[in-house]
Design an enzyme around this catalytic site. Structure first.
Site, mmCIF file in Angstrom:
data_model
loop_
_atom_site.group_PDB
_atom_site.id
_atom_site.type_symbol
_atom_site.label_atom_id
_atom_site.label_comp_id
_atom_site.label_asym_id
_atom_site.label_seq_id
_atom_site.Cartn_x
_atom_site.Cartn_y
_atom_site.Cartn_z
ATOM 1 N N TYR A 28 41.548 44.445 37.497
ATOM 2 C CA TYR A 28 42.569 43.592 36.889
ATOM 3 C C TYR A 28 43.692 43.468 37.900
ATOM 4 O O TYR A 28 44.339 44.445 38.245
ATOM 5 C CB TYR A 28 43.074 44.208 35.588
ATOM 6 C CG TYR A 28 43.471 43.198 34.539
ATOM 7 C CD1 TYR A 28 42.716 43.022 33.382
ATOM 8 C CD2 TYR A 28 44.589 42.400 34.700
ATOM 9 C CE1 TYR A 28 43.064 42.104 32.407
ATOM 10 C CE2 TYR A 28 44.945 41.480 33.733
ATOM 11 C CZ TYR A 28 44.184 41.336 32.592
ATOM 12 O OH TYR A 28 44.539 40.415 31.647
ATOM 13 N N TYR A 54 42.019 38.099 36.265
ATOM 14 C CA TYR A 54 43.430 37.732 36.348
ATOM 15 C C TYR A 54 44.023 37.621 34.952
ATOM 16 O O TYR A 54 43.386 37.113 34.025
ATOM 17 C CB TYR A 54 43.607 36.412 37.096
ATOM 18 C CG TYR A 54 43.354 36.520 38.580
ATOM 19 C CD1 TYR A 54 44.354 36.930 39.448
ATOM 20 C CD2 TYR A 54 42.096 36.224 39.120
ATOM 21 C CE1 TYR A 54 44.125 37.036 40.806
ATOM 22 C CE2 TYR A 54 41.861 36.326 40.482
ATOM 23 C CZ TYR A 54 42.877 36.722 41.318
ATOM 24 O OH TYR A 54 42.646 36.835 42.675
ATOM 25 N N GLU A 55 45.286 38.059 34.836
ATOM 26 C CA GLU A 55 45.977 38.093 33.549
ATOM 27 C C GLU A 55 45.987 36.733 32.849
ATOM 28 O O GLU A 55 45.848 36.645 31.633
ATOM 29 C CB GLU A 55 47.414 38.568 33.772
ATOM 30 C CG GLU A 55 48.281 38.570 32.537
ATOM 31 C CD GLU A 55 49.696 39.005 32.849
ATOM 32 O OE1 GLU A 55 50.603 38.572 32.129
ATOM 33 O OE2 GLU A 55 49.893 39.771 33.806
ATOM 34 N N SER A 56 46.139 35.659 33.620
ATOM 35 C CA SER A 56 46.250 34.331 33.013
ATOM 36 C C SER A 56 44.926 33.818 32.474
ATOM 37 O O SER A 56 44.903 32.815 31.770
ATOM 38 C CB SER A 56 46.818 33.337 34.026
ATOM 39 O OG SER A 56 46.091 33.395 35.240
ATOM 40 N N GLY A 57 43.817 34.496 32.777
ATOM 41 C CA GLY A 57 42.553 34.136 32.152
ATOM 42 C C GLY A 57 41.388 33.899 33.072
ATOM 43 O O GLY A 57 40.235 33.862 32.629
#
Length: 263
Positions: A27, A52-55
């Protein structure tokens, strides 16, 4: 012909990459964590999956993203998720390791990204807040903390606790019902710190070539524990790795330029 030696940001990225093993689900956070993860993928760990955090889930190779929300993080991704489902990857045990930065990191690996100085309503400097930091800190199996180390950024007491590390030490994290092992390492411009297995206090693990424990302590606002044996010396990045870092990972020097660009 010899190339210029690594600057502090390049050394930090090299140290981050060394903590990534081939086959891991990683991550990735904005900045040097992206550099370290991409460096690992292009060198010793080609089979990692980058989340990635945004998807964006495991995008194809492309330009260095400007953040975890940059378009490059979605480039031909195998899967694109909404943010809650992206965090659920960690909650469901699919993430092996994550990287997190913070404005302040304390001796137990707790993080502050809310404000500096004063209180919640009379702060001196307001920061971004949690974002997804608390989710990752609470749910991921292994957390690696990233920051430039000085006494103000590594204080004895946080101005605000945004994301939990080992809380008050010992087994307090487990008693709070949080998942995963919590922070396993801290990577700074000085080297790599880890946490004592019982007390969960931060301690020196390995130091960059040319530095020593006294310098590390002078850059820390609390007492660092020492390892039982000799402190490991981290080698400088070899020329072939530096070439990949500079020419393939971040050729525009978005994150590895030192001193950094003035915004």
């Amino acid at each position: 012909m010899a190339i210029a030696p690594a600057n502090p940001f390049e050394q930090l990225a090299f140290n981050l990459a060394s903590l990534i093993e081939d086959g891991m689900v990683v991550y990735v956070g904005t900045g040097l964590p992206m550099v370290g993860a991409l460096l690992a993928k292009k060198t010793h760990a080609p089979n990692i999956t980058m989340v990635y955090e945004s998807g964006g889930q495991d995008p194809w190779e492309g330009p260095m993203p400007w953040s975890v929300g940059g378009a490059a993080t979605f480039r031909r991704s195998a899967l694109t998720l909404e943010m809650p489902h992206s965090f659920a990857m960690a909650a469901n045990g699919y993430v092996d390791i994550c990287f997190q930065g913070a404005a302040q990191i304390d001796m137990y690996g707790n993080l502050n990204t809310h404000f500096i100085g004063g209180g919640f309503h009379d702060f001196k400097h307001r920061l971004s807040g949690s974002g997804g930091g608390n989710d990752l800190a609470s749910l991921t199996e292994k957390v690696v903390l990233v920051g430039l180390q000085d006494a103000s950024k590594f204080p004895a007491k946080l101005d605000f606790l945004t994301s939990p590390g080992h809380l008050t030490g010992g087994d307090s994290r487990q008693k709070a019902g949080l998942l995963g092992q919590g922070p396993i390492a801290v990577v700074s411009q000085l080297g790599i710190m880890d946490f004592h297995p019982v007390s969960k206090r931060m301690r020196i693990k390995a130091i960059n070539t040319g530095l020593n424990a006294e310098i590390c302590q002078a850059c820390t606002g609390f007492e660092l524990l020492m390892p039982d044996g000799e402190i490991e010396q981290i080698p400088i990045p070899p020329d072939d790795v530096l070439t990949v870092l500079r020419e393939e990972v971040d050729p525009q020097k978005i994150f590895i330029q030192f001193p950094p660009r003035v915004k």
